[in-house]
Scaffold this motif. Structure first.
Motif, PDB file in Angstrom:
ATOM      1  N   GLU A  41       0.807  -1.224   0.000  1.00  0.00           N
ATOM      2  CA  GLU A  41       0.000   0.000   0.000  1.00  0.00           C
ATOM      3  C   GLU A  41       0.842   1.276   0.000  1.00  0.00           C
ATOM      4  OE1 GLU A  41       0.755  -1.288   4.187  1.00  0.00           O
ATOM      5  OE2 GLU A  41      -0.036  -2.323   2.422  1.00  0.00           O
ATOM      6  N   ASN A  42       2.121   1.176   0.333  1.00  0.00           N
ATOM      7  CA  ASN A  42       3.031   2.326   0.301  1.00  0.00           C
ATOM      8  C   ASN A  42       3.976   2.282  -0.896  1.00  0.00           C
ATOM      9  OD1 ASN A  42       2.107   3.624   2.730  1.00  0.00           O
ATOM     10  ND2 ASN A  42       3.073   1.951   3.851  1.00  0.00           N
ATOM     11  N   ASP A  43       3.648   1.433  -1.849  1.00  0.00           N
ATOM     12  CA  ASP A  43       4.406   1.284  -3.086  1.00  0.00           C
ATOM     13  C   ASP A  43       5.789   0.676  -2.875  1.00  0.00           C
ATOM     14  OD1 ASP A  43       3.896   1.394  -5.762  1.00  0.00           O
ATOM     15  OD2 ASP A  43       4.722   3.392  -6.058  1.00  0.00           O
ATOM     16  N   ASN A  44       5.976  -0.065  -1.775  1.00  0.00           N
ATOM     17  CA  ASN A  44       7.232  -0.772  -1.537  1.00  0.00           C
ATOM     18  C   ASN A  44       7.272  -2.053  -2.358  1.00  0.00           C
ATOM     19  OD1 ASN A  44       8.391   0.928   0.569  1.00  0.00           O
ATOM     20  ND2 ASN A  44       6.662   0.232   1.794  1.00  0.00           N
ATOM     21  N   SER A  45       8.424  -2.323  -2.943  1.00  0.00           N
ATOM     22  CA  SER A  45       8.628  -3.546  -3.718  1.00  0.00           C
ATOM     23  C   SER A  45       9.223  -4.627  -2.824  1.00  0.00           C
ATOM     24  CB  SER A  45       9.597  -3.263  -4.868  1.00  0.00           C
ATOM     25  OG  SER A  45      10.902  -3.042  -4.359  1.00  0.00           O
ATOM     26  N   VAL A  46       9.365  -5.801  -3.378  1.00  0.00           N
ATOM     27  CA  VAL A  46       9.998  -6.894  -2.638  1.00  0.00           C
ATOM     28  C   VAL A  46      11.450  -6.522  -2.296  1.00  0.00           C
ATOM     29  CG1 VAL A  46      10.727  -8.242  -4.676  1.00  0.00           C
ATOM     30  CG2 VAL A  46      10.252  -9.418  -2.513  1.00  0.00           C
ATOM     31  N   LEU A  47      12.118  -5.744  -3.160  1.00  0.00           N
ATOM     32  CA  LEU A  47      13.493  -5.327  -2.856  1.00  0.00           C
ATOM     33  C   LEU A  47      13.534  -4.359  -1.675  1.00  0.00           C
ATOM     34  CD1 LEU A  47      15.488  -4.856  -6.195  1.00  0.00           C
ATOM     35  CD2 LEU A  47      15.425  -6.805  -4.631  1.00  0.00           C
ATOM     36  N   HIS A  48      12.531  -3.498  -1.530  1.00  0.00           N
ATOM     37  CA  HIS A  48      12.470  -2.631  -0.349  1.00  0.00           C
ATOM     38  C   HIS A  48      12.447  -3.491   0.916  1.00  0.00           C
ATOM     39  CE1 HIS A  48      11.086   0.526  -3.178  1.00  0.00           C
ATOM     40  NE2 HIS A  48      11.574   1.373  -2.277  1.00  0.00           N
ATOM     41  N   MET A  49      11.620  -4.522   0.893  1.00  0.00           N
ATOM     42  CA  MET A  49      11.473  -5.391   2.065  1.00  0.00           C
ATOM     43  C   MET A  49      12.779  -6.138   2.370  1.00  0.00           C
ATOM     44  SD  MET A  49       8.495  -4.843   3.074  1.00  0.00           S
ATOM     45  CE  MET A  49       6.902  -4.269   2.558  1.00  0.00           C
ATOM     46  N   VAL A  50      13.364  -6.699   1.342  1.00  0.00           N
ATOM     47  CA  VAL A  50      14.595  -7.471   1.502  1.00  0.00           C
ATOM     48  C   VAL A  50      15.739  -6.576   1.993  1.00  0.00           C
ATOM     49  CG1 VAL A  50      16.366  -8.731   0.191  1.00  0.00           C
ATOM     50  CG2 VAL A  50      13.942  -9.236  -0.179  1.00  0.00           C
ATOM     51  N   CYS A  51      15.907  -5.434   1.359  1.00  0.00           N
ATOM     52  CA  CYS A  51      17.034  -4.544   1.674  1.00  0.00           C
ATOM     53  C   CYS A  51      16.849  -3.847   3.015  1.00  0.00           C
ATOM     54  CB  CYS A  51      17.212  -3.526   0.560  1.00  0.00           C
ATOM     55  SG  CYS A  51      17.679  -4.306  -1.005  1.00  0.00           S
ATOM     56  N   GLY A  52      15.639  -3.457   3.329  1.00  0.00           N
ATOM     57  CA  GLY A  52      15.378  -2.792   4.594  1.00  0.00           C
ATOM     58  C   GLY A  52      15.607  -3.688   5.792  1.00  0.00           C
ATOM     59  N   ASN A  75       9.375   4.158  -3.545  1.00  0.00           N
ATOM     60  CA  ASN A  75       8.067   3.936  -2.928  1.00  0.00           C
ATOM     61  C   ASN A  75       7.299   5.258  -2.870  1.00  0.00           C
ATOM     62  OD1 ASN A  75       9.147   5.349  -0.742  1.00  0.00           O
ATOM     63  ND2 ASN A  75       9.417   3.526   0.519  1.00  0.00           N
ATOM     64  N   SER A  76       6.198   5.310  -2.136  1.00  0.00           N
ATOM     65  CA  SER A  76       5.378   6.526  -2.093  1.00  0.00           C
ATOM     66  C   SER A  76       6.113   7.698  -1.439  1.00  0.00           C
ATOM     67  CB  SER A  76       4.052   6.248  -1.380  1.00  0.00           C
ATOM     68  OG  SER A  76       4.294   5.811  -0.057  1.00  0.00           O
ATOM     69  N   ALA A  77       7.136   7.423  -0.637  1.00  0.00           N
ATOM     70  CA  ALA A  77       7.960   8.481  -0.038  1.00  0.00           C
ATOM     71  C   ALA A  77       9.205   8.740  -0.885  1.00  0.00           C
ATOM     72  CB  ALA A  77       8.355   8.105   1.384  1.00  0.00           C
ATOM     73  N   LYS A  78       9.247   8.149  -2.079  1.00  0.00           N
ATOM     74  CA  LYS A  78      10.360   8.268  -3.028  1.00  0.00           C
ATOM     75  C   LYS A  78      11.655   7.643  -2.526  1.00  0.00           C
ATOM     76  CE  LYS A  78       7.877  10.516  -6.022  1.00  0.00           C
ATOM     77  NZ  LYS A  78       7.163   9.657  -6.930  1.00  0.00           N
ATOM     78  N   ASN A 113      14.703  11.208  -1.672  1.00  0.00           N
ATOM     79  CA  ASN A 113      13.318  10.892  -1.328  1.00  0.00           C
ATOM     80  C   ASN A 113      12.540  12.187  -1.094  1.00  0.00           C
ATOM     81  OD1 ASN A 113      14.062  11.687   1.285  1.00  0.00           O
ATOM     82  ND2 ASN A 113      14.241   9.586   2.024  1.00  0.00           N
ATOM     83  N   THR A 114      11.266  12.092  -0.714  1.00  0.00           N
ATOM     84  CA  THR A 114      10.450  13.297  -0.541  1.00  0.00           C
ATOM     85  C   THR A 114      10.963  14.196   0.578  1.00  0.00           C
ATOM     86  OG1 THR A 114       8.876  12.067   0.809  1.00  0.00           O
ATOM     87  CG2 THR A 114       8.320  12.344  -1.503  1.00  0.00           C
ATOM     88  N   ALA A 115      11.701  13.646   1.522  1.00  0.00           N
ATOM     89  CA  ALA A 115      12.304  14.459   2.590  1.00  0.00           C
ATOM     90  C   ALA A 115      13.567  15.167   2.104  1.00  0.00           C
ATOM     91  CB  ALA A 115      12.620  13.586   3.801  1.00  0.00           C
ATOM     92  N   GLY A 116      13.974  14.887   0.867  1.00  0.00           N
ATOM     93  CA  GLY A 116      15.180  15.497   0.315  1.00  0.00           C
ATOM     94  C   GLY A 116      16.449  14.766   0.688  1.00  0.00           C
ATOM     95  N   HIS A 117      16.331  13.554   1.225  1.00  0.00           N
ATOM     96  CA  HIS A 117      17.493  12.782   1.657  1.00  0.00           C
ATOM     97  C   HIS A 117      17.914  11.781   0.595  1.00  0.00           C
ATOM     98  CE1 HIS A 117      15.737  13.382   5.950  1.00  0.00           C
ATOM     99  NE2 HIS A 117      16.370  14.462   5.548  1.00  0.00           N
ATOM    100  N   THR A 118      19.204  11.690   0.389  1.00  0.00           N
ATOM    101  CA  THR A 118      19.780  10.619  -0.409  1.00  0.00           C
ATOM    102  C   THR A 118      20.032   9.446   0.534  1.00  0.00           C
ATOM    103  OG1 THR A 118      22.036  11.335   0.049  1.00  0.00           O
ATOM    104  CG2 THR A 118      20.963  12.279  -1.929  1.00  0.00           C
ATOM    105  N   PRO A 119      20.389   8.273   0.004  1.00  0.00           N
ATOM    106  CA  PRO A 119      20.777   7.184   0.898  1.00  0.00           C
ATOM    107  C   PRO A 119      21.934   7.574   1.822  1.00  0.00           C
ATOM    108  CG  PRO A 119      20.287   6.305  -1.251  1.00  0.00           C
ATOM    109  CD  PRO A 119      20.262   7.811  -1.389  1.00  0.00           C
TER     110      PRO A 119
END
Length: 192
Positions: A41-52, A75-78, A113-119
């Motif tokens: 629902e937040n546009d996270n992919s399987v890679l978001h889940m695995v990497c996070g 994702n929805s927060a970019k 991301n939407t907060a303006g943060h890079t990794p």
């Protein structure tokens, strides 16, 4: 066979919990193609889940199966999977994402991301010096210098060629906080 919402939820949960057996079973049943399209629902992919969640073994299994564009999927927060890995301090996952030969490479480090943060910014906010240092070491710092210098070579003085020089880096977050970091040939020190 058609994917149900339950199938989609299960693959995302398998990624979150690092259940490689369930992920292999999913791929065996549905193929690898749906992995790139499934989102929560937040546009996270399987890679978001695995990497996070730092599941390097699952990431290594998935990388050859998914399109390289999924590494930069926001994702929805970019936020990308690299944002999540950096925020949660998973160095081996961060390295695998950036160094994956068929992926976007160091360009992943520049995505905001939407907060303006890079990794890198996320690593700094998490006070994760090891990850921030690694990201700074591999990121492309020369692009800015090349634009300013129009290709001119800067005089480096009497320094020996091949001797690592300290690099001073300042990172400003969205709130205007500045972190300064000195990167030496073997490590880094941070001051605020």
């Amino acid at each position: 066979m058609a994917l149900t919402d339950e199938d989609k939820d299960e693959i995302l949960l398998a990624g979150r919990y690092g259940d490689l057996e369930d992920i292999r079973e999913f791929v065996s049943k549905f193929g690898a193609e749906p992995l790139a399209e499934i989102r929560d629902e937040n546009d996270n992919s399987v890679l978001h889940m695995v990497c996070g969640n730092g599941h390097l073994d699952v990431l290594e299994y998935l990388l050859p199966l998914v399109p390289p564009t999924l590494l930069a999927a926001q994702n929805s927060a970019k936020s990308t999977p690299l944002h999540w890995a950096a925020l949660n301090r998973h160095l081996s996952v961060v390295q695998k994402l950036v160094e994956y030969p068929d992926g976007p490479g160091i360009d992943l480090i520049d995505i905001k991301n939407t907060a303006g943060h890079t990794p890198l910014g996320e690593a700094e906010l998490a006070e994760w010096d090891e990850g921030a240092t690694w990201l700074v070491k591999v990121m492309n710092l020369d692009a800015e210098d090349a634009e300013k210098g129009n290709g001119d070579v800067e005089d480096v003085g009497d320094d020996e060629i091949g001797v690592p020089q300290d690099i001073e880096v300042e990172i400003e977050d969205a709130e205007g906080q500045v972190a300064r970091m000195t990167i030496a040939g073997t490590g880094a020190s941070k001051s605020s």
